[in-house]
Design a protein around this motif. Structure first.
Motif, short mmCIF file in Angstrom:
data_model
loop_
_atom_site.label_atom_id
_atom_site.label_comp_id
_atom_site.label_asym_id
_atom_site.label_seq_id
_atom_site.Cartn_x
_atom_site.Cartn_y
_atom_site.Cartn_z
N HIS A 149 0.83 -1.21 0.00
CA HIS A 149 0.00 0.00 0.00
C HIS A 149 0.86 1.25 0.00
CE1 HIS A 149 -4.02 -1.75 1.12
NE2 HIS A 149 -3.21 -2.78 1.31
N SER A 150 0.18 2.43 -0.11
CA SER A 150 0.89 3.69 0.16
C SER A 150 -0.06 4.62 0.89
CB SER A 150 1.42 4.32 -1.13
OG SER A 150 0.38 4.86 -1.89
N ASN A 151 0.51 5.67 1.50
CA ASN A 151 -0.29 6.57 2.33
C ASN A 151 0.09 8.02 2.03
OD1 ASN A 151 1.77 7.57 4.54
ND2 ASN A 151 2.19 5.40 4.16
N ILE A 152 -0.80 8.94 2.44
CA ILE A 152 -0.58 10.35 2.11
C ILE A 152 0.18 11.09 3.21
CG2 ILE A 152 -2.53 10.50 0.52
CD1 ILE A 152 -4.14 11.77 2.82
N GLY A 153 0.74 10.36 4.15
CA GLY A 153 1.62 10.99 5.13
C GLY A 153 0.93 11.43 6.41
N ALA A 154 -0.26 10.89 6.67
CA ALA A 154 -0.99 11.30 7.87
C ALA A 154 -0.61 10.49 9.11
CB ALA A 154 -2.50 11.16 7.62
N TYR A 155 0.25 9.49 8.94
CA TYR A 155 0.65 8.66 10.08
C TYR A 155 1.95 9.19 10.69
CZ TYR A 155 -2.59 5.23 8.05
OH TYR A 155 -3.69 4.59 7.54
N ASP A 156 2.36 8.60 11.81
CA ASP A 156 3.61 9.00 12.46
C ASP A 156 4.83 8.63 11.62
OD1 ASP A 156 2.04 9.85 14.47
OD2 ASP A 156 2.53 8.24 15.89
N PHE A 157 4.70 7.62 10.78
CA PHE A 157 5.78 7.21 9.89
C PHE A 157 5.25 7.15 8.47
CE2 PHE A 157 6.90 5.65 14.05
CZ PHE A 157 8.25 5.98 14.15
N PHE A 160 6.57 2.02 6.26
CA PHE A 160 6.55 1.10 7.40
C PHE A 160 5.89 -0.24 7.04
CE2 PHE A 160 2.04 2.02 8.32
CZ PHE A 160 1.89 3.30 7.82
N VAL A 161 6.10 -1.21 7.93
CA VAL A 161 5.42 -2.50 7.82
C VAL A 161 4.67 -2.73 9.12
CG1 VAL A 161 6.94 -3.70 6.18
CG2 VAL A 161 7.56 -3.62 8.60
N PHE A 162 3.60 -3.51 9.05
CA PHE A 162 2.88 -3.87 10.26
C PHE A 162 1.89 -4.98 9.98
CE2 PHE A 162 -1.50 -2.30 9.76
CZ PHE A 162 -1.36 -1.53 8.62
N CYS A 163 1.49 -5.64 11.07
CA CYS A 163 0.43 -6.63 11.00
C CYS A 163 -0.72 -6.10 11.84
CB CYS A 163 0.92 -7.97 11.54
SG CYS A 163 -0.34 -9.23 11.57
N PRO A 164 -1.96 -6.12 11.34
CA PRO A 164 -3.08 -5.58 12.13
C PRO A 164 -3.41 -6.43 13.35
CG PRO A 164 -3.85 -6.40 10.01
CD PRO A 164 -2.37 -6.54 10.00
N LEU A 165 -2.88 -7.64 13.44
CA LEU A 165 -3.07 -8.48 14.63
C LEU A 165 -1.77 -8.54 15.40
CD1 LEU A 165 -5.03 -11.51 13.12
CD2 LEU A 165 -5.96 -9.56 14.37
N GLU A 214 4.13 2.59 1.83
CA GLU A 214 5.09 3.58 1.31
C GLU A 214 4.41 4.94 1.28
OE1 GLU A 214 7.67 5.05 0.97
OE2 GLU A 214 8.78 4.14 -0.68
N TYR A 215 5.21 6.00 1.29
CA TYR A 215 4.66 7.35 1.18
C TYR A 215 4.29 7.61 -0.29
CZ TYR A 215 4.56 12.48 1.47
OH TYR A 215 4.19 13.80 1.40
N SER A 216 3.00 7.93 -0.52
CA SER A 216 2.50 8.08 -1.90
C SER A 216 3.29 9.09 -2.72
CB SER A 216 1.04 8.52 -1.89
OG SER A 216 0.24 7.61 -1.19
N PHE A 217 3.78 10.15 -2.05
CA PHE A 217 4.41 11.23 -2.81
C PHE A 217 5.94 11.20 -2.72
CE2 PHE A 217 0.24 12.80 -1.18
CZ PHE A 217 -0.45 12.58 -2.36
N ALA A 218 6.50 10.08 -2.28
CA ALA A 218 7.96 9.93 -2.30
C ALA A 218 8.44 9.93 -3.75
CB ALA A 218 8.36 8.63 -1.62
N ARG A 225 14.21 2.43 -3.89
CA ARG A 225 15.17 2.03 -2.86
C ARG A 225 14.47 1.31 -1.71
NH1 ARG A 225 18.54 6.85 -0.51
NH2 ARG A 225 16.53 7.17 0.50
N HIS A 226 13.33 1.85 -1.28
CA HIS A 226 12.58 1.22 -0.19
C HIS A 226 12.06 -0.16 -0.61
CE1 HIS A 226 11.63 5.52 1.45
NE2 HIS A 226 12.89 5.17 1.60
#
Ligand SMILES: [Zn+2]
Length: 240
Positions: A149-157, A160-165, A214-218, A225-226
């Motif tokens: 996925h990617s995000n618009i930068g509204a999180y603390d990082f 990143f990687v994570f598991c919802p459980l 990933e950050y959508s606007f990187a 690289r990431h």
């Protein structure tokens, strides 16, 4: 005179055998790297998009890992980065299949005011993921699934990687990956909209799964690289 002919004939035969051996060896080498191929899983005009899989990337004799891209269509730049890089890598330890969800309805665009959670294309992708990708992975003899996925930068990082459980193999693998990546943190947001369509039921039914964000606007070179960091860390996981 006759003797010379015999010697030349023998030499030619030896050279021919040698050439054949080289060709056979080269063929075997390309086979052991695996021949990937593309398959269509769903292409129904009633659906808001289609689902494909690029199969058999990397070492075909090894354990299988699934990547999933396209669940949220606005995040396609990051999805395309994986599809560009992974199939062209050599000397991979594991065998990879990439599930590609292609949403064609309500894709939306950044800045339409709907990009953060309300974009209907997100729901379309989540539905196709649960209907078509989930059953393939849960029944597909995979050791791990990574949902990209990617995000618009509204999180603390941003990356990143994570598991919802918590306290499952998916979380353990994600944590291990983050420890081996300079630019990828382990960070679990409070909630996700898409977890219940793929990563949560996978973890609950025996297939460890985690998110890569990933950050959508990187800039593209950073996305590249990431993504390489992610691919290499996943490929070096000690799978149980
Ligand atoms: Zn997403």
């Amino acid at each position: 005179m006759k003797k010379e002919y015999i010697i030349i004939t023998i030499l030619i035969v030896i050279i021919l055998i040698f050439c054949l051996l080289i060709i056979t060896t080269l063929n075997n080498q390309s086979n052991s790297n695996g021949k990937s191929y593309r398959e269509t899983i769903a292409n129904n005009s009633d659906e808001p998009g289609s689902v494909e899989v690029i199969k058999n990337i990397g070492n075909p004799n090894s354990k299988k890992i699934a990547y999933v891209v396209g669940m949220h269509p606005l995040e396609h730049l990051t999805h395309e980065t994986l599809v560009e890089i992974l199939p062209n890598m050599s000397n991979l330890n594991y065998c990879y299949d990439i599930y590609v969800i292609n949403i064609t309805e309500d894709v939306g665009y950044y800045g339409d005011g709907l990009d953060n959670y309300e974009n209907p294309g997100r729901q379309n992708g989540q539905n196709l993921a649960y209907k078509y990708v989930y059953p393939e992975i849960v029944n597909g003899d995979y050791e791990l699934a990574v949902d990209v996925h990617s995000n618009i930068g509204a999180y603390d990082f941003k990356t990143f990687v994570f598991c919802p459980l918590k306290e499952c193999m998916g979380a353990e693998y994600a944590d291990n990956v983050s420890q081996n990546c300079e630019n990828i943190t382990y960070y679990a947001p409070q909630s996700t909209t898409s977890g219940s369509y793929l990563t949560i039921p996978l973890n609950e039914n025996g297939i460890p799964a985690f998110y890569f964000e990933e950050y959508s606007f990187a800039p593209q070179y950073e996305k590249d690289r990431h993504m390489l960091e992610l691919i290499n860390a996943v490929d070096n996981l000690n799978l149980n």
